[in-house]
Write a protein that holds these residues in place. Sequence first.
Motif, PDB file in Angstrom:
ATOM      1  N   UNK A   1      32.581 -16.942  13.008  1.00 37.38           N
ATOM      2  CA  UNK A   1      32.352 -15.732  12.538  1.00 37.38           C
ATOM      3  C   UNK A   1      31.142 -14.595  13.599  1.00 37.38           C
ATOM      4  N   UNK A   2      31.649 -13.491  13.767  1.00 36.18           N
ATOM      5  CA  UNK A   2      30.280 -12.361  14.667  1.00 36.18           C
ATOM      6  C   UNK A   2      29.403 -12.833  13.563  1.00 36.18           C
ATOM      7  N   UNK A   3      28.033 -12.315  13.982  1.00 34.33           N
ATOM      8  CA  UNK A   3      26.852 -12.380  13.329  1.00 34.33           C
ATOM      9  C   UNK A   3      26.082 -11.469  14.099  1.00 34.33           C
ATOM     10  N   UNK A   4      25.588 -10.730  12.602  1.00 35.23           N
ATOM     11  CA  UNK A   4      24.430  -9.318  13.908  1.00 35.23           C
ATOM     12  C   UNK A   4      23.208  -9.282  13.930  1.00 35.23           C
ATOM     13  N   UNK A   5      22.339  -8.930  14.754  1.00 40.00           N
ATOM     14  CA  UNK A   5      20.913  -9.240  13.849  1.00 40.00           C
ATOM     15  C   UNK A   5      20.647  -7.568  13.341  1.00 40.00           C
ATOM     16  N   UNK A   6      19.978  -7.360  12.647  1.00 34.74           N
ATOM     17  CA  UNK A   6      18.824  -6.239  12.189  1.00 34.74           C
ATOM     18  C   UNK A   6      18.096  -6.347  11.455  1.00 34.74           C
ATOM     19  N   UNK A   7      16.934  -5.460  12.945  1.00 35.46           N
ATOM     20  CA  UNK A   7      15.112  -5.512  13.015  1.00 35.46           C
ATOM     21  C   UNK A   7      14.819  -4.429  12.149  1.00 35.46           C
ATOM     22  N   UNK A   8      14.321  -4.289  11.415  1.00 36.36           N
ATOM     23  CA  UNK A   8      13.507  -3.722  11.004  1.00 36.36           C
ATOM     24  C   UNK A   8      12.016  -3.189  10.995  1.00 36.36           C
ATOM     25  N   UNK A   9      12.304  -2.325  12.603  1.00 36.14           N
ATOM     26  CA  UNK A   9      10.505  -1.742  13.312  1.00 36.14           C
ATOM     27  C   UNK A   9      10.365  -0.699  13.861  1.00 36.14           C
ATOM     28  N   UNK A  10      10.313   0.150  11.950  1.00 35.84           N
ATOM     29  CA  UNK A  10       9.583   1.502  12.109  1.00 35.84           C
ATOM     30  C   UNK A  10       9.188   1.584  11.441  1.00 35.84           C
ATOM     31  N   UNK A  11       7.848   0.349  11.074  1.00 33.07           N
ATOM     32  CA  UNK A  11       6.936   0.631  10.154  1.00 33.07           C
ATOM     33  C   UNK A  11       5.746   1.472  11.455  1.00 33.07           C
ATOM     34  N   UNK A  12       4.762   1.877  10.821  1.00 32.40           N
ATOM     35  CA  UNK A  12       3.502   2.767  10.761  1.00 32.40           C
ATOM     36  C   UNK A  12       2.275   2.165  11.163  1.00 32.40           C
ATOM     37  N   UNK A  13       2.638   1.219  10.645  1.00 33.54           N
ATOM     38  CA  UNK A  13       1.165   0.033  10.987  1.00 33.54           C
ATOM     39  C   UNK A  13      -0.165   1.024   9.698  1.00 33.54           C
ATOM     40  N   UNK A  14       0.146   1.782   9.320  1.00 30.20           N
ATOM     41  CA  UNK A  14      -1.037   1.825   8.646  1.00 30.20           C
ATOM     42  C   UNK A  14      -2.513   0.724   8.511  1.00 30.20           C
ATOM     43  N   UNK A  15      -2.137   0.127   8.206  1.00 30.31           N
ATOM     44  CA  UNK A  15      -2.792  -1.007   6.870  1.00 30.31           C
ATOM     45  C   UNK A  15      -3.643  -1.749   8.409  1.00 30.31           C
ATOM     46  N   UNK A  16      -2.431  -2.635   9.070  1.00 29.52           N
ATOM     47  CA  UNK A  16      -2.785  -3.490  10.274  1.00 29.52           C
ATOM     48  C   UNK A  16      -3.882  -2.350  11.197  1.00 29.52           C
ATOM     49  N   UNK A  17      -3.355  -0.449  11.769  1.00 27.69           N
ATOM     50  CA  UNK A  17      -4.634   0.204  12.325  1.00 27.69           C
ATOM     51  C   UNK A  17      -4.514   0.178  13.978  1.00 27.69           C
ATOM     52  N   UNK A  18      -3.465  -0.593  14.152  1.00 29.35           N
ATOM     53  CA  UNK A  18      -2.867  -0.968  15.581  1.00 29.35           C
ATOM     54  C   UNK A  18      -1.618   0.231  16.528  1.00 29.35           C
ATOM     55  N   UNK A  19      -1.355   0.832  14.741  1.00 29.21           N
ATOM     56  CA  UNK A  19      -0.512   1.822  15.770  1.00 29.21           C
ATOM     57  C   UNK A  19       1.086   1.477  15.000  1.00 29.21           C
ATOM     58  N   UNK A  20       2.106   1.836  15.723  1.00 29.48           N
ATOM     59  CA  UNK A  20       3.217   1.399  15.470  1.00 29.48           C
ATOM     60  C   UNK A  20       3.649   0.171  15.328  1.00 29.48           C
ATOM     61  N   UNK A  21       4.171  -0.871  14.622  1.00 35.56           N
ATOM     62  CA  UNK A  21       4.322  -2.460  14.299  1.00 35.56           C
ATOM     63  C   UNK A  21       4.975  -3.344  15.248  1.00 35.56           C
ATOM     64  N   UNK A  22       5.712  -2.087  15.580  1.00 36.40           N
ATOM     65  CA  UNK A  22       6.548  -2.845  16.695  1.00 36.40           C
ATOM     66  C   UNK A  22       5.779  -2.674  17.918  1.00 36.40           C
ATOM     67  N   UNK A  23       5.195  -1.960  18.695  1.00 40.38           N
ATOM     68  CA  UNK A  23       4.085  -2.305  19.955  1.00 40.38           C
ATOM     69  C   UNK A  23       3.440  -2.917  19.962  1.00 40.38           C
ATOM     70  N   UNK A  24       2.279  -3.653  18.396  1.00 40.41           N
ATOM     71  CA  UNK A  24       1.355  -4.520  18.320  1.00 40.41           C
ATOM     72  C   UNK A  24       1.428  -5.503  19.106  1.00 40.41           C
ATOM     73  N   UNK A  25       0.886  -6.197  19.865  1.00 42.05           N
ATOM     74  CA  UNK A  25       0.834  -7.118  20.821  1.00 42.05           C
ATOM     75  C   UNK A  25      -0.013  -8.648  20.153  1.00 42.05           C
ATOM     76  N   UNK A  26       0.258  -8.962  20.809  1.00 43.96           N
ATOM     77  CA  UNK A  26       0.374 -10.631  20.635  1.00 43.96           C
ATOM     78  C   UNK A  26       0.122 -11.981  21.471  1.00 43.96           C
ATOM     79  N   UNK A  27      -0.788 -11.974  21.877  1.00 44.06           N
ATOM     80  CA  UNK A  27      -1.552 -12.504  23.507  1.00 44.06           C
ATOM     81  C   UNK A  27      -0.096 -12.963  24.512  1.00 44.06           C
ATOM     82  N   UNK A  28      -0.293 -10.544  24.524  1.00 46.85           N
ATOM     83  CA  UNK A  28       0.051  -9.827  25.650  1.00 46.85           C
ATOM     84  C   UNK A  28       1.462  -9.963  25.254  1.00 46.85           C
ATOM     85  N   UNK A  29       2.269  -9.809  24.392  1.00 45.75           N
ATOM     86  CA  UNK A  29       3.945  -9.363  23.967  1.00 45.75           C
ATOM     87  C   UNK A  29       3.494  -8.861  22.898  1.00 45.75           C
TER      88      UNK A  29
END
Length: 216
Positions: A1-29
Amino acid sequence: MRIQGLLQAAGSGTRLGRGPKAFVTLAGRTLLERAVDRLLPAVDSIIVAVAAADMERARALIRDERVAFVEGAATRSGTTRRLMAQATAPWLILHDVVHPFAAPELLRALLQQAHLSGAAAPGLVNAEFLYTRSGELLHPPGAVLIGQKPVAFRRDAACAGYETLPEDGLDSDPSFLDILALGGVKTAFVPGSAVNLKITTPDDLRLAEALLALTA
């Protein structure tokens, strides 16, 4: 059967303090890149929800014809609802960029269990005493599970759950497992892992960086 992934990446990242969560870098990525890389081997395609202001930035970062983008909403549940509106596959995996270490074997276990029960999520056994803010004991160690992502599930169950809710949203932000329950499916749990970190605060990010350094 077909499988799709749904990815939540719209968070503002307020508590993290690094800007939008999607673009926070971890070891360069970015967390977005890491989440897409985790999901793609397990699915046929991915739909990513990002904030409207970040749409072009996300598309420039992820150049894969199997990945499409949709504008996120003001709440997590609203964003998930928009992802669901674009989904077409009978089986879906809902993930979040704040869980960059979801292992391939976890995805396989989730899909296997979801085919048996209709939905599956990782559950990490709580190892601490849990109290109310006033100091009253709620649960001893081992009594409750901490829910994690991803969640694998039947699309029709989630659609049925959302159909019971008002179109203009809710006062609170319900758990996705509650949505599935409204659609007639009780989520089964597979063993979660403390390594499947949720990056919400600066301390979480430091732990993730340390974990990557140890496994490099």
